[in-house]
Design an enzyme around this catalytic site. Structure first.
Site, PDB file in Angstrom:
ATOM      1  N   ASP A  50      50.750  32.420  40.121  1.00 50.26           N
ATOM      2  CA  ASP A  50      49.357  32.145  39.571  1.00 50.26           C
ATOM      3  C   ASP A  50      49.335  31.248  38.284  1.00 50.26           C
ATOM      4  OD1 ASP A  50      48.808  34.130  41.397  1.00 50.26           O
ATOM      5  OD2 ASP A  50      47.420  35.763  40.128  1.00 50.26           O
ATOM      6  N   ASN A  95      46.293  32.358  46.054  1.00 50.15           N
ATOM      7  CA  ASN A  95      45.583  33.832  46.091  1.00 50.15           C
ATOM      8  C   ASN A  95      45.320  34.301  44.540  1.00 50.15           C
ATOM      9  OD1 ASN A  95      44.221  35.800  46.979  1.00 50.15           O
ATOM     10  ND2 ASN A  95      45.994  37.177  47.416  1.00 50.15           N
ATOM     11  N   GLY A  97      42.943  34.947  41.745  1.00 52.26           N
ATOM     12  CA  GLY A  97      41.535  35.074  41.273  1.00 52.26           C
ATOM     13  C   GLY A  97      41.350  34.639  40.098  1.00 52.26           C
ATOM     14  N   GLN A 174      35.915  39.461  37.081  1.00 56.24           N
ATOM     15  CA  GLN A 174      36.505  37.870  36.832  1.00 56.24           C
ATOM     16  C   GLN A 174      35.040  37.055  36.976  1.00 56.24           C
ATOM     17  OE1 GLN A 174      39.197  37.200  39.915  1.00 56.24           O
ATOM     18  NE2 GLN A 174      41.093  38.262  38.753  1.00 56.24           N
ATOM     19  N   ASP A 316      44.661  47.984  38.430  1.00 51.81           N
ATOM     20  CA  ASP A 316      46.034  47.624  38.834  1.00 51.81           C
ATOM     21  C   ASP A 316      47.302  48.518  38.598  1.00 51.81           C
ATOM     22  OD1 ASP A 316      44.828  45.217  39.516  1.00 51.81           O
ATOM     23  OD2 ASP A 316      45.646  43.822  38.124  1.00 51.81           O
ATOM     24  N   GLU A 344      44.140  41.545  46.281  1.00 52.30           N
ATOM     25  CA  GLU A 344      45.169  40.749  47.064  1.00 52.30           C
ATOM     26  C   GLU A 344      45.102  41.326  48.492  1.00 52.30           C
ATOM     27  OE1 GLU A 344      46.439  39.793  42.846  1.00 52.30           O
ATOM     28  OE2 GLU A 344      45.345  41.536  43.952  1.00 52.30           O
ATOM     29  N   HIS A 388      51.884  41.541  45.594  1.00 49.04           N
ATOM     30  CA  HIS A 388      52.829  41.855  44.593  1.00 49.04           C
ATOM     31  C   HIS A 388      53.100  43.325  43.959  1.00 49.04           C
ATOM     32  CE1 HIS A 388      50.067  40.959  41.200  1.00 49.04           C
ATOM     33  NE2 HIS A 388      49.215  41.072  42.249  1.00 49.04           N
ATOM     34  N   ARG A 389      51.797  43.838  43.774  1.00 51.16           N
ATOM     35  CA  ARG A 389      51.722  45.182  43.058  1.00 51.16           C
ATOM     36  C   ARG A 389      52.315  46.289  44.021  1.00 51.16           C
ATOM     37  NH1 ARG A 389      50.885  43.629  38.106  1.00 51.16           N
ATOM     38  NH2 ARG A 389      49.260  42.385  37.596  1.00 51.16           N
ATOM     39  N   LYS A 414      54.214  36.116  42.534  1.00 49.93           N
ATOM     40  CA  LYS A 414      52.647  35.759  42.278  1.00 49.93           C
ATOM     41  C   LYS A 414      52.477  36.063  40.690  1.00 49.93           C
ATOM     42  CE  LYS A 414      48.058  36.740  43.633  1.00 49.93           C
ATOM     43  NZ  LYS A 414      47.338  36.906  42.449  1.00 49.93           N
TER      44      LYS A 414
END
Length: 430
Positions: A50, A95, A97, A174, A316, A344, A388-389, A414
Site C-alpha cells: 500500500d 487495492n 483505499g 476515507q 479492522d 478488501e 491481508h487481515r 499489503k
C-alpha cells in the site's frame, strides 16, 4: 497451484516485536509531506504494498523523494501546494483505499489534470461514488470508465469548492479524510456536513491530528460538521516519527492473551493517535492482562471470556476479536460492522465462511456477527480472499492444538510483509 503456508501448533507465545510503522499514518504523512512547504524526513515508514503504491504515484506526479535502502526512512521534497503533472497519466494503485481516495481529491484540485486512477479487480468493486459526488458538487470533472460509481475513474480537475459540502459518512471514513485534506488549499472557507452516522471516527482523528502537525486547523463539531479555513498552506514539521501499527499489534496481543507467556510490543504506547489502540481495552475486557511502558505495550495470558460490543470504530481489529473469541468462554457478538462488507473483500461473508470451518456456529446479519465457539477447534485450511487481515487473524488458530493452513499467505504484503516471520519469532513449539 495455490501457495499454502502450514502453521504448526504453537505451545506458547513469548518474546518481543518492534512494530512496523502504521499504514494509516504512513500514507497520510507521505501525502501531506508532498503537499507541504519544506522538506520532511519520515522515520519508521511502513514498507508494504500500500505504501509502495503511494510512493509510485507520487513519483509519477513529479514529487521528489529519497528513500532509504530499508524503505523505512524517506525524505520528501515538498511541492508547496497542489500537484501539477505535465502529461496524461494512468496510475495503478492496487487495492489501496488509503491511496486512491485521497489522491482522487488532491488531483481534482488541478484545473489541467488528465489522470486515470485504477487498480486491482477488487478495487473496481470498492465504492467511490460519494466522494466523487462531493467533488463534482465543488466543480470537479470526474468520469467513470467502467462501472458507474466505482474505479477506474478519469479526473480532469476543476474542483474549486463550495461553502457547504456534504459527504455520506456510513460507508468509509476515507471519503471525509480526502475532503479534509484538500479544503485548506482552496480559496474559500468550507463547511463539511456529514449525512448518516460517520463510521471509523478514530481514522478521522488521525487525519485531523496529522493535519495539525503540518500547520492546518480543522474544527470538528461532534463528527457531524467540520469547518476548514481556505487559503492555507501545509508546512513541513521537518521530521516525523511514525508510530507502530496498532492494527498489526492486535494479532500479537491476542496470541499472548490466548497462549502466553508475555509479549512485548515496542514502538507503541497507550497515547497512540491510532483508533485501533482501543483494541487493548477490548482485550482487557475479555480478560487479558495488559501492561503499559514508555514506548511499549505488553500482554499476558489469562482466561478469556466472551464480549457483546459495538466495534464500529475499530472494524479492522474487530476481525482479530472474532478469531480470538473462538478461544473464549461464552457467545461473542460483534455489532455495527456493516463496513466490513466494502473492505478488501466482503469481510462479513468471508469471516463467517472461515469461522464456520473451525466448528463454530456463526450467525450473521446486515451489520453483525454472533460467534458460538466450538468445543474443540478443527484443523482447517483458510481461504484468505487475497485479504491481508484474514491471513493474519486466522494465524491465531495455530494456538489451538491443531495446525492451520493459510492459502495465499503473501497477501500480507499489503500492510505487513514480514508478519509470519515476526509471528514465528514469538512462537515456542513442543
Amino acid at each position: 497451484m495455490k501457495n499454502i503456508l502450514n502453521l504448526k501448533p504453537i505451545h506458547k507465545i513469548k518474546g518481543s516485536i518492534f512494530l512496523p510503522g502504521s499504514k494509516s499514518i504512513s500514507n497520510r504523512v507521505l501525502l501531506l509531506s508532498a503537499l507541504a512547504k519544506g522538506n520532511t524526513k519520515l522515520i519508521n515508514l511502513l514498507n508494504s504494498d500500500d505504501i509502495n503504491h503511494m510512493l509510485n504515484a507520487l513519483k509519477k506526479l513529479n514529487i521528489k523523494f529519497i528513500l532509504s535502502k530499508s524503505k523505512t526512512e524517506c525524505l520528501i521534497i515538498g511541492n508547496n501546494g497542489i500537484f501539477k503533472p505535465k502529461k496524461k497519466l494512468k496510475l495503478f494503485l492496487g487495492n489501496a483505499g488509503t491511496v486512491i481516495r485521497p489522491l482522487t481529491a488532491v488531483l481534482s484540485l488541478n484545473s489541467e489534470c488528465d489522470i486515470i486512477l485504477t487498480g486491482e479487480p477488487r478495487m473496481k468493486e470498492r465504492p467511490i461514488k460519494h466522494l466523487v459526488d462531493s467533488l463534482k458538487n465543488g466543480g470537479a470533472i470526474i468520469n467513470y470508465l467502467e462501472k458507474k460509481n466505482f474505479p477506474p475513474i478519469h479526473i480532469k480537475g476543476g474542483f474549486q469548492g463550495t461553502k457547504i459540502l456534504e459527504i455520506e459518512g456510513s460507508i468509509s471514513s476515507q471519503f471525509l479524510t480526502s475532503l479534509l485534506i484538500i479544503c485548506p488549499l482552496i480559496k474559500q472557507n468550507t463547511l463539511i456536513n456529514i449525512t448518516n452516522n460517520l463510521v471509523s471516527k478514530p481514522y478521522i482523528d488521525i487525519t485531523i491530528k496529522l493535519m495539525k502537525i503540518f500547520g492546518i486547523h480543522v474544527e470538528n463539531h461532534n463528527y457531524q460538521q467540520f469547518k476548514i479555513s481556505g487559503q492555507q498552506n501545509y508546512i513541513s514539521p521537518g521530521k516525523y516519527i511514525i508510530e507502530g501499527d496498532a492494527s498489526s499489534a492486535s494479532y500479537f496481543l491476542s496470541a499472548a492473551a490466548i497462549k502466553g507467556g508475555t509479549v512485548k510490543l515496542n514502538n507503541i504506547n497507550k497515547n497512540s493517535i491510532q483508533g485501533d489502540i482501543k483494541y487493548v481495552n477490548v482485550l482487557q475486557k475479555m480478560g487479558a492482562i495488559i501492561n503499559y511502558g514508555k514506548n511499549y505495550i505488553s500482554c499476558t495470558k489469562n482466561t478469556l471470556k466472551s464480549i457483546n460490543m459495538d466495534l464500529n470504530n475499530i472494524p479492522d481489529v474487530a476481525m482479530t476479536i472474532a478469531v480470538t473469541s473462538l478461544f473464549a468462554k461464552g457467545i461473542t457478538t460483534i455489532k455495527n460492522i456493516y463496513n466490513w462488507r466494502v473492505k478488501e473483500t466482503d469481510r462479513l461473508k468471508a469471516m463467517s465462511n472461515e469461522l464456520k470451518k473451525t466448528g463454530a456456529k456463526i450467525i450473521t446479519g446486515y451489520d453483525y456477527i454472533i460467534i458460538y465457539p466450538p468445543k474443540q477447534i478443527k484443523e482447517v485450511i483458510i481461504e484468505t480472499y487475497n485479504d491481508h487481515r484474514i491471513a493474519m487473524c486466522f494465524s491465531l488458530l495455530s494456538l489451538s492444538n491443531n495446525s492451520v493452513s493459510i492459502i495465499n499467505p503473501n497477501c500480507t504484503s499489503k500492510t505487513y510483509p514480514n508478519f509470519f516471520k515476526d509471528f514465528k519469532k514469538i512462537s515456542i513449539y513442543n
